[in-house]
Design a protein around this motif. Structure first.
Motif, PDB file in Angstrom:
ATOM      1  N   LYS A 124     -88.286  80.286  58.393  1.00 22.28           N
ATOM      2  CA  LYS A 124     -88.961  80.407  59.683  1.00 22.28           C
ATOM      3  C   LYS A 124     -87.993  80.010  60.799  1.00 22.28           C
ATOM      4  CE  LYS A 124     -93.638  79.781  58.144  1.00 22.28           C
ATOM      5  NZ  LYS A 124     -94.678  78.800  57.902  1.00 22.28           N
ATOM      6  N   MET A 125     -88.094  80.697  61.928  1.00 24.05           N
ATOM      7  CA  MET A 125     -87.113  80.489  62.991  1.00 24.05           C
ATOM      8  C   MET A 125     -87.255  79.126  63.682  1.00 24.05           C
ATOM      9  SD  MET A 125     -86.433  84.228  64.635  1.00 24.05           S
ATOM     10  CE  MET A 125     -88.097  84.807  64.869  1.00 24.05           C
ATOM     11  N   LYS A 126     -88.399  78.453  63.447  1.00 20.20           N
ATOM     12  CA  LYS A 126     -88.530  77.114  64.051  1.00 20.20           C
ATOM     13  C   LYS A 126     -87.581  76.123  63.384  1.00 20.20           C
ATOM     14  CE  LYS A 126     -92.636  75.807  61.394  1.00 20.20           C
ATOM     15  NZ  LYS A 126     -94.066  75.590  61.509  1.00 20.20           N
ATOM     16  N   GLU A 145     -98.329  89.398  65.887  1.00 20.06           N
ATOM     17  CA  GLU A 145     -99.350  88.496  66.422  1.00 20.06           C
ATOM     18  C   GLU A 145    -100.082  87.756  65.301  1.00 20.06           C
ATOM     19  OE1 GLU A 145     -99.709  87.784  69.487  1.00 20.06           O
ATOM     20  OE2 GLU A 145     -98.339  89.317  70.214  1.00 20.06           O
ATOM     21  N   VAL A 146    -100.544  88.533  64.312  1.00 19.72           N
ATOM     22  CA  VAL A 146    -101.364  87.933  63.253  1.00 19.72           C
ATOM     23  C   VAL A 146    -100.544  86.906  62.469  1.00 19.72           C
ATOM     24  CG1 VAL A 146    -102.644  88.405  61.125  1.00 19.72           C
ATOM     25  CG2 VAL A 146    -102.896  89.922  63.090  1.00 19.72           C
ATOM     26  N   LYS A 147     -99.301  87.288  62.072  1.00 20.45           N
ATOM     27  CA  LYS A 147     -98.473  86.358  61.290  1.00 20.45           C
ATOM     28  C   LYS A 147     -98.158  85.098  62.093  1.00 20.45           C
ATOM     29  CE  LYS A 147     -96.069  89.295  57.986  1.00 20.45           C
ATOM     30  NZ  LYS A 147     -94.854  90.049  57.695  1.00 20.45           N
ATOM     31  N   ASP A 148     -97.744  85.314  63.347  1.00 18.89           N
ATOM     32  CA  ASP A 148     -97.347  84.171  64.171  1.00 18.89           C
ATOM     33  C   ASP A 148     -98.537  83.241  64.418  1.00 18.89           C
ATOM     34  OD1 ASP A 148     -95.219  82.882  65.468  1.00 18.89           O
ATOM     35  OD2 ASP A 148     -95.870  83.605  67.417  1.00 18.89           O
ATOM     36  N   ARG A 163     -99.805  81.313  61.146  1.00 23.04           N
ATOM     37  CA  ARG A 163     -98.895  80.262  60.668  1.00 23.04           C
ATOM     38  C   ARG A 163     -98.744  79.131  61.682  1.00 23.04           C
ATOM     39  NH1 ARG A 163     -94.078  84.274  58.774  1.00 23.04           N
ATOM     40  NH2 ARG A 163     -95.174  85.322  57.086  1.00 23.04           N
ATOM     41  N   ASP A 164     -99.401  79.272  62.835  1.00 25.67           N
ATOM     42  CA  ASP A 164     -99.275  78.239  63.870  1.00 25.67           C
ATOM     43  C   ASP A 164    -100.267  77.107  63.584  1.00 25.67           C
ATOM     44  OD1 ASP A 164     -99.226  76.696  66.153  1.00 25.67           O
ATOM     45  OD2 ASP A 164     -98.973  78.401  67.501  1.00 25.67           O
ATOM     46  N   PRO A 165     -99.776  75.884  63.379  1.00 25.07           N
ATOM     47  CA  PRO A 165    -100.708  74.781  63.079  1.00 25.07           C
ATOM     48  C   PRO A 165    -101.779  74.609  64.154  1.00 25.07           C
ATOM     49  CG  PRO A 165     -98.420  74.050  62.991  1.00 25.07           C
ATOM     50  CD  PRO A 165     -98.395  75.457  63.469  1.00 25.07           C
ATOM     51  N   ARG A 166    -101.411  74.908  65.426  1.00 28.11           N
ATOM     52  CA  ARG A 166    -102.404  74.755  66.503  1.00 28.11           C
ATOM     53  C   ARG A 166    -103.581  75.697  66.268  1.00 28.11           C
ATOM     54  NH1 ARG A 166     -97.999  75.201  71.250  1.00 28.11           N
ATOM     55  NH2 ARG A 166     -97.190  76.625  69.711  1.00 28.11           N
TER      56      ARG A 166
END
Lengths: 243, 440
Positions: free
Chosen positions: A134-136, B11-14, B17-20
């Motif tokens: 992942k890029m982060k 959009e869906v993947k990002d 996977r975003d904890p927020r």
């Protein structure tokens, strides 16, 4: 209609409210050139590149890329260029590979072209197996390399690169310069901005000094140095400012 | 449209996977069952406490044969009785607290005399609360229940004395009412209150609550997704790709909606688990729609209309989220704008939970009809009685047009030049407000 001249700018003015960022900028970029815009902070480099990337609209003046008008034919221009912003970010939760693949699918129709572009970009980035992370988790330099790879994998007619080697160490900066040169040898053209005079001197075929929204000198690196009888571009720039 | 699919995928993947985002999505499915379990545990404890031995202390000021028999009756119907003897009220209260009694009963002087004259007798109950939990409430209810049973026995004894051949229950409740409700020409074996309760709970409350949660999440997800593009400086690059501004927005809209609907399903699962666990623990009947089953179900076109109005409401809220996200230079500003703008927009449609639109004053009716989220709520409420409500039929093209207008307007501001100017203005306004508050 498109013509052979890649970039043609005449009398470009850009105002932000009462502030004049560009005040009659004129220059051109021909096919196969690496054109460098050099100047201090706030000189108007990024504003010029953003106008070329169809992100900002000129207040007045004539700006064409491959014969297309940046205001009226912006969507055609976007198919021919790629833009690397100075502070371009990345999608934290996507892997480098996923990001490149998504961008490639926007630019190319066939699956084969997409795969080839992504493979090429993965090679350009030099990230190895980390491209699947992942890029982060990337360092600033790694993020920059993935963005450079993204900008060049689409084989743009014109790559607009704002400080392409910013944040890179000496090895990776050299790697990126080599990629830029290869892009040009494969038929592309590049316009870039940089603070690094040495980089511009070795990389660019032609350059322009920009100061306070005006082009104050334009020519080939050697020509500019000869004109002012100096040994490097930094001295030439200071000399131009003195006069 | 070439770039739409990869952009939606991004959009869906990002987002997922975003904890927020995913913590917010997974939260209900974990939290609701835990809350349900806690309620269920508390309810079980209360039930156990109520079923166990209930000790009460009694002050018998009457000290007659009748009062003593009454105390013995209390023992027979399940109370363990401690005699307070000749203690004063204050002393007895302290003693009852010490001895672990659940209540102190005071039989006042004149108990026997009143009963002899068929008058009402006074019993004072001092419930001893040791906590505010379910257990305490359950115990107090059980004491009340025992006293009720004792009162019934007393009343039966008195009635038998006056009229030995009469069933005391007939005298107590001479009217035997059987209630029916007629809906759409069908007779249903249930009182109207029960039908109304089920319709309101099943369609009039559950659907609006579900929609409210989805609408709020979709707006929040879309706003966050767009604001993150500003915050992480990815929007600028995105806008130089050979895709239209409209496609970028549509991808945000679809991506956020997919994630929000997924979140809505998870929320619904969590909510159902909560009901299943908590109501089960309370020993309540979980079967929904009992009498309603006797009604003909709404026709399929009603469900299609409900789904269409719901989808349009979700898309409308997403488009609002995208606008707010685009106007925000970071996620924090987007969150503040959401609270200020989205909640007031949703509020009028929530009025429908409490009252039908026609019963509202005209200005409120206009506001309710102006908001696309009202239509699925109206549909959910009306579909049992009116399969195709006219206001919803008109509301669907209106909602679609309004959503497209919002999207079009957003695509027009989706240029860095306009966005930067607007973001700067909002930031400055916010800073001015903050500085003002600090000065105050």
């Amino acid at each position: 209609m498109a013509d052979e001249r890649i970039v043609e700018i005449k009398g470009l003015v850009k105002q932000f409210g009462g502030l004049t960022a560009l005040n009659g900028v004129s220059f051109s970029v021909d096919e196969g050139e690496i054109f460098g815009l050099i100047g201090p902070n706030g000189a108007g480099k990024t504003t010029t590149l953003r106008i070329l990337a169809t992100l900002l609209l000129p207040t007045s003046g004539y700006v064409r890329i491959l014969g297309y008008d940046v205001v009226k034919e912006a969507s055609k221009i976007r198919e021919l260029i790629s833009y690397l912003a100075e502070d371009a970010g990345t999608y934290r939760n996507l892997t480098g590979y996923e990001y490149l693949s998504i961008v490639a699918r926007i630019y190319f129709k066939s699956k084969r072209d997409v795969e080839e572009a992504v493979e090429e970009a993965a090679r350009i980035s030099g990230l190895g197996d980390r491209i699947m992370d992942k890029m982060k988790t990337y360092s600033r330099g790694m993020k920059r390399r993935i963005q450079v790879a993204r900008a060049l994998m689409t084989r743009p007619k014109l790559a607009i690169l704002d400080e392409p080697t910013a944040g890179l160490d000496v090895f990776h900066a050299q790697h990126v310069r080599d990629i830029i040169k290869r892009h040009v040898s494969n038929g592309g053209s590049v316009i870039l901005s940089s603070h690094n005079m040495l980089e511009v001197e070795h990389l660019c075929t032609r350059l322009a000094f920009i100061h306070r929204g005006r082009i104050i000198m334009e020519g080939e690196p050697q020509e500019v140095k000869d004109l002012y009888g100096v040994s490097n571009l930094e001295e030439a720039f200071l000399e131009v400012l003195k006069r | 449209m070439r770039g739409l699919r990869p952009l939606v995928e991004k959009e869906v993947k990002d987002l997922l996977r975003d904890p927020r985002i995913y913590i917010g999505l997974i939260g209900p499915v974990i939290m609701f069952p835990i809350i349900g379990f806690a309620i269920s545990m508390a309810a079980s404890q209360a039930a156990e406490a109520a079923m166990g031995e209930l000790t009460v202390m009694v002050i018998d000021e009457d000290e007659t044969e009748t009062s003593r028999r009454f105390i013995s009756l209390l023992s027979n119907v399940g109370l363990k009785v401690i005699d307070a003897g000749s203690k004063s009220l204050d002393e007895a209260v302290k003693s009852a607290e010490k001895s672990g009694s659940k209540a102190l009963l005071v039989i006042r002087r004149g108990f026997e005399e009143s009963l002899r004259q068929f008058g009402r007798v006074n019993i004072e109950v001092y419930s001893i609360m040791r906590s505010m939990g379910f257990e305490s409430m359950g115990v107090q209810a059980a004491v009340g229940n025992v006293l009720g049973r004792a009162s019934d026995i007393l009343s039966s004894t008195l009635i038998s004395k006056i009229a030995p051949n009469v069933d005391p229950e007939v005298l107590r409740n001479p009217l035997n009412v059987t209630e029916y409700t007629v809906v759409k020409g069908r007779v249903i074996h249930a009182p109207p209150g029960s039908i109304f309760g089920q319709i309101v709970m099943g369609y009039g409350v559950m659907v609006p609550v579900f929609l409210f949660v989805i609408a709020m999440s979709v707006a929040q997800i879309a706003a966050t997704a767009t604001a993150v593009e500003n915050e992480e400086k990815t929007l600028e690059t995105l806008l130089t790709f050979p895709v239209s501004r409209y496609d970028i927005l549509l991808a945000k809209l679809l991506g956020s909606s997919v994630v929000a609907v997924l979140g809505g399903i998870i929320f619904a699962v969590g909510f159902l688990l909560y009901f299943q666990i908590s109501l089960g623990g309370l020993g309540l009947n979980l079967e929904m729609g009992g009498p309603l089953r006797e009604l003909p179900p709404p026709p399929p076109q009603s469900y299609i209309l409900l789904a269409a109005s719901m989808i349009l409401a979700i898309l409308f809220m997403t488009s609002l989220g995208v606008v707010l996200g685009a106007l925000s230079s970071d996620v924090r500003i987007a969150g503040s704008l959401l609270g200020v703008i989205v909640i007031p927009i949703m509020l009028p449609s929530l009025l429908i939970i409490y009252a039908s639109v026609n019963s509202l004053p005209l200005p409120l009716q206009i506001i309710v009809y102006a908001v696309p989220t009202s239509y699925p709520m109206i549909m959910a409420r009306e579909m049992i009685f009116t399969p195709m409500p006219m206001q919803v039929l008109y509301g669907i093209p209106y909602s679609a047009a309004l959503t497209l207008m919002v999207l079009y307007a957003t695509s027009k501001i989706l240029t860095p030049e306009k966005l930067l100017t607007l973001q700067h203005k909002i930031k400055m306004r916010r800073m001015k407000g903050k500085a003002g508050r600090e000065l105050e």
